[in-house]
Design a protein around this motif. Structure first.
Motif, PDB file in Angstrom:
ATOM      1  N   ALA A 450     -36.500  20.038  94.590  1.00 54.99           N
ATOM      2  CA  ALA A 450     -35.603  21.015  93.970  1.00 54.99           C
ATOM      3  C   ALA A 450     -34.514  20.352  93.134  1.00 54.99           C
ATOM      4  CB  ALA A 450     -34.978  21.896  95.051  1.00 54.99           C
ATOM      5  N   ASN A 451     -34.076  19.158  93.551  1.00 51.03           N
ATOM      6  CA  ASN A 451     -33.000  18.486  92.805  1.00 51.03           C
ATOM      7  C   ASN A 451     -33.529  17.592  91.690  1.00 51.03           C
ATOM      8  OD1 ASN A 451     -34.069  16.362  94.219  1.00 51.03           O
ATOM      9  ND2 ASN A 451     -32.227  15.945  95.441  1.00 51.03           N
ATOM     10  N   SER A 452     -34.815  17.704  91.397  1.00 53.09           N
ATOM     11  CA  SER A 452     -35.417  16.912  90.322  1.00 53.09           C
ATOM     12  C   SER A 452     -35.306  17.662  89.002  1.00 53.09           C
ATOM     13  CB  SER A 452     -36.895  16.646  90.638  1.00 53.09           C
ATOM     14  OG  SER A 452     -37.578  16.145  89.508  1.00 53.09           O
ATOM     15  N   GLY A 453     -35.209  16.922  87.931  1.00 52.74           N
ATOM     16  CA  GLY A 453     -35.178  17.540  86.610  1.00 52.74           C
ATOM     17  C   GLY A 453     -36.560  17.866  86.081  1.00 52.74           C
ATOM     18  N   PHE A 454     -37.591  17.479  86.820  1.00 56.96           N
ATOM     19  CA  PHE A 454     -38.967  17.711  86.372  1.00 56.96           C
ATOM     20  C   PHE A 454     -39.503  19.020  86.946  1.00 56.96           C
ATOM     21  CE2 PHE A 454     -43.530  17.437  87.229  1.00 56.96           C
ATOM     22  CZ  PHE A 454     -44.028  17.137  85.982  1.00 56.96           C
ATOM     23  N   ARG A 455     -40.260  19.749  86.126  1.00 62.16           N
ATOM     24  CA  ARG A 455     -40.941  20.947  86.598  1.00 62.16           C
ATOM     25  C   ARG A 455     -42.315  21.051  85.927  1.00 62.16           C
ATOM     26  NH1 ARG A 455     -37.385  20.722  89.623  1.00 62.16           N
ATOM     27  NH2 ARG A 455     -35.931  22.349  90.353  1.00 62.16           N
ATOM     28  N   PHE A 456     -43.335  21.406  86.716  1.00 60.24           N
ATOM     29  CA  PHE A 456     -44.620  21.774  86.133  1.00 60.24           C
ATOM     30  C   PHE A 456     -44.486  23.144  85.460  1.00 60.24           C
ATOM     31  CE2 PHE A 456     -46.279  18.861  89.457  1.00 60.24           C
ATOM     32  CZ  PHE A 456     -47.086  18.056  88.666  1.00 60.24           C
ATOM     33  N   ILE A 457     -43.751  24.033  86.127  1.00 60.93           N
ATOM     34  CA  ILE A 457     -43.568  25.398  85.640  1.00 60.93           C
ATOM     35  C   ILE A 457     -42.081  25.591  85.327  1.00 60.93           C
ATOM     36  CG2 ILE A 457     -43.823  27.853  86.183  1.00 60.93           C
ATOM     37  CD1 ILE A 457     -45.924  27.002  88.287  1.00 60.93           C
ATOM     38  N   ASP A 458     -41.773  26.083  84.140  1.00 67.56           N
ATOM     39  CA  ASP A 458     -40.375  26.266  83.753  1.00 67.56           C
ATOM     40  C   ASP A 458     -39.648  27.182  84.737  1.00 67.56           C
ATOM     41  OD1 ASP A 458     -40.652  24.696  81.534  1.00 67.56           O
ATOM     42  OD2 ASP A 458     -41.022  26.365  80.155  1.00 67.56           O
ATOM     43  N   ASP A 459     -38.390  26.853  84.996  1.00 63.12           N
ATOM     44  CA  ASP A 459     -37.557  27.756  85.786  1.00 63.12           C
ATOM     45  C   ASP A 459     -37.414  29.082  85.046  1.00 63.12           C
ATOM     46  OD1 ASP A 459     -37.116  26.000  87.844  1.00 63.12           O
ATOM     47  OD2 ASP A 459     -35.281  25.166  86.971  1.00 63.12           O
ATOM     48  N   ARG A 460     -37.270  30.142  85.799  1.00 60.24           N
ATOM     49  CA  ARG A 460     -37.149  31.464  85.197  1.00 60.24           C
ATOM     50  C   ARG A 460     -35.768  31.666  84.579  1.00 60.24           C
ATOM     51  NH1 ARG A 460     -39.886  35.112  89.982  1.00 60.24           N
ATOM     52  NH2 ARG A 460     -42.016  34.286  89.767  1.00 60.24           N
ATOM     53  N   ARG A 461     -35.790  32.321  83.472  1.00 58.25           N
ATOM     54  CA  ARG A 461     -34.513  32.664  82.831  1.00 58.25           C
ATOM     55  C   ARG A 461     -33.794  33.738  83.642  1.00 58.25           C
ATOM     56  NH1 ARG A 461     -32.227  32.397  77.689  1.00 58.25           N
ATOM     57  NH2 ARG A 461     -30.906  34.160  77.089  1.00 58.25           N
ATOM     58  N   TYR A 462     -34.597  34.642  84.216  1.00 58.36           N
ATOM     59  CA  TYR A 462     -34.027  35.740  84.977  1.00 58.36           C
ATOM     60  C   TYR A 462     -34.467  35.619  86.433  1.00 58.36           C
ATOM     61  CZ  TYR A 462     -33.823  37.365  80.189  1.00 58.36           C
ATOM     62  OH  TYR A 462     -33.609  37.439  78.846  1.00 58.36           O
ATOM     63  N   GLY A 463     -33.539  35.604  87.334  1.00 54.44           N
ATOM     64  CA  GLY A 463     -33.863  35.504  88.748  1.00 54.44           C
ATOM     65  C   GLY A 463     -33.527  34.138  89.295  1.00 54.44           C
ATOM     66  N   ALA A 464     -33.287  34.096  90.598  1.00 51.41           N
ATOM     67  CA  ALA A 464     -32.892  32.856  91.260  1.00 51.41           C
ATOM     68  C   ALA A 464     -34.030  31.855  91.247  1.00 51.41           C
ATOM     69  CB  ALA A 464     -32.468  33.148  92.697  1.00 51.41           C
TER      70      ALA A 464
END
Length: 567
Positions: A450-464
């Motif tokens: 969770a504290n990594s700057g890497f994501r396979f899937i982009d974080d959502r713009r809307y929602g936690a």
């Protein structure tokens, strides 16, 4: 709910065996001359015409297979992605060697498990798998100087074919142990690997129950040869030396008809059993017969309550044993529930039907192996007889719950066709895989923190993107559920993976090497950050004194050369 298993008429037609009564497999020099007929019963009635299975199961479990023959447009796949039957894109290896003319082996395709966001679905639920056929099939292809077909590779079978250090403290009351470790991912510096390993208790020989074996052997024309019927005769003859005198052995064959070659006989009567094996010859076409029903009837005659009751089907893959589709699945599942398991042994090449055999072993809660030579046959049927034949825990399920405060994403590596609904975990009516004495089962998750700057899937713009709670001390909860071999209610055991383990991130071990190797052979886009040279640099993690580790090292080295040649 019963799942269905449909076999197409096309697959059966291509698998049909040619008639040849003159060619007989070589008899072992140590075996007595087989001049006396030992046939007890024979049914040579004509078989019904082969046809496509229709009805409620038609098409549901139809193999989405790759036909590995010389007409396959391999060259067109060079550096191009393929579209998996389930709609996922998967990059194949650049070009592999064309198989020999007439090679019609079939392997069922599976899609890689997707990456999941923990906030969307924190649970991963699957049935364990201890099969190792894919490892041996890959070894055979590489020894022939060819990269194996992508769909022949089931990553979990490559991992679980290796021997690992047994866990301490296991016994009859606690037959399965759990171990977890965290590793760096050699193909992605931004992710970690969570290893979940199960290890089964291995009882002493004196603690093993009596066994009731029925060998169901394909003796059709395609089974001629020392790598088929000859190999099975030698392997089963050597296996006799490991059986208890109180065990029983029966022998059924099928080709244009089925017959009982040997009624249930005590293993102490070795000469009688060896004579029956020595008399086996291959020849004839493979038409529908009642072979599997006959085998189960014999097993029922001497059913050992609380013992090991097992039909061992040995074939080159044309599973034309009388019943097809739903009827075959129903029979296997009914007998499994009555305490008679089905183990499947595959042999031969060119006409091998892996796509038919692997699901049958799954339905019968037995093991599935491919024998590429006598060494492997000895490993499975002699050295590894306890694990192959004796179940110490049945309906074994794993459910991992990830903590979204620590883990953002995960993907399960392998077990693509072993996924369960989350509600199945607590449902004792839902079956799962069994684990044999001394066996290890390893699952690897690639996780994004969770504290990594890497994501396979982009974080959502809307929602936690992360649940708002303060529990960051736990990374995941591993839940294990299994039943005793006698059945009854399941037992659940929990194992917490603590976040502090992230401070002890390890470098690759044998399971990680095996996973990387399998994913490279599958052409997985997730391991594109590691080339074959990078994988070879990890081979020092293998323990060459352990079973199959040396073979894995040689397989990686051969695959690297072949991949470079094809590139």
């Amino acid at each position: 709910m019963k799942k269905t298993f449909a076999l197409t008429a096309l697959a059966l037609a291509l698998a049909a065996c040619t008639v040849n009564q003159d060619d007989a497999a070589t008899v072992l020099p140590s075996e007595p001359e087989a001049q006396t007929a030992v046939t007890i019963d024979e049914d040579a009635s004509s078989a019904p015409e082969k046809r496509e299975v229709a009805g409620k199961g038609a098409g549901k479990l139809q193999p989405k297979s790759m036909m590995a023959d010389s007409s396959h447009p391999v060259a067109a796949q060079r550096l191009a992605p393929s579209i998996h039957p389930q709609g996922h894109y998967r990059h194949r290896l650049p070009d592999y060697h064309l198989p020999p003319q007439g090679d019609r082996e079939r392997y069922e395709g599976t899609a890689d498990n997707p990456v999941k966001r923990v906030v969307d679905d924190p649970l991963s639920t699957f049935s364990i798998d201890v099969d190792a056929a894919s490892f041996t099939v890959a070894r055979r292809y590489l020894n022939e100087g060819r990269l194996p077909p992508v769909d022949a590779i089931r990553t979990e079978e490559i991992i679980n074919a290796l021997a690992y250090q047994p866990l301490a403290g296991l016994n009859k009351a606690r037959p399965v142990g759990v171990e977890t470790r965290i590793f760096s991912a050699p193909w992605n510096t931004a992710t970690r690997l969570l290893q979940v390993r199960l290890n089964a208790w291995e009882p002493q020989a004196t603690e093993l129950p009596d066994s009731n074996y029925v060998f169901l052997i394909d003796v059709s024309g395609s089974m001629q040869g020392e790598d088929r019927i000859g190999l099975l005769k030698r392997a089963f003859a050597v296996m006799l030396g490991k059986l208890k005198p109180t065990d029983t052995v029966a022998l059924v064959t099928y080709a244009s008809g089925s017959r009982t070659v040997l009624e249930p006989t005590k293993a102490s009567e070795k000469q009688v059993i060896q004579q029956a094996l020595a008399a086996l010859t291959a020849g004839g076409s493979t038409h529908a017969s009642d072979g599997i029903q006959r085998a189960y009837r014999l097993a029922e005659q001497v059913l050992i309550k609380g013992g090991n009751n097992r039909v061992i089907l040995a074939t080159d893959g044309d599973v034309n044993v009388g019943l097809q589709g739903d009827a075959l699945v129903d029979l296997i599942e009914t007998k499994r529930d009555a305490g008679i398991y089905l183990t499947v042994l595959g042999v031969g090449r060119g006409n091998y039907m892996d796509a038919q055999l692997e699901p049958l072993a799954n339905k019968g809660d037995g093991n599935y192996y491919y024998l590429d030579g006598f060494k492997e046959a000895q490993r499975v049927l002699v050295n590894g007889l306890k694990g192959t034949a004796y179940t110490v825990a049945k309906d074994v399920k794993l459910q991992v719950e990830f903590n979204p405060a620590v883990v953002a994403e995960y993907r399960l590596i392998g077990y693509n066709n072993r996924q369960l609904q989350h509600a199945d975990f607590n449902n004792d009516a839902k079956g799962a895989g069994d684990i044999g004495a001394g066996h290890s089962v390893t699952a690897l998750y690639e996780i994004t923190l969770a504290n990594s700057g890497f994501r396979f899937i982009d974080d959502r713009r809307y929602g936690a993107t992360r649940l708002a709670h303060g529990n960051t001390s736990e990374l995941a909860l591993v839940k294990l559920r299994y039943k005793s071999p006698e059945g009854g209610n399941s037992v659940r055991r929990d194992h917490v993976v603590y976040s502090r383990e992230l401070a002890e991130v390890r470098q690759a071990n044998a399971a990680v090497v095996a996973a990387g190797f399998a994913e490279k052979l599958r052409g997985s886009s997730y391991v594109k950050g590691m080339d074959w040279a990078g994988l070879q640099s990890l081979l020092g993690a293998l323990d060459l004194s352990r079973e199959n580790h040396t073979d894995l090292k040689e397989m990686v080295e051969m695959a690297a050369v072949l991949a470079a040649t094809n590139g």
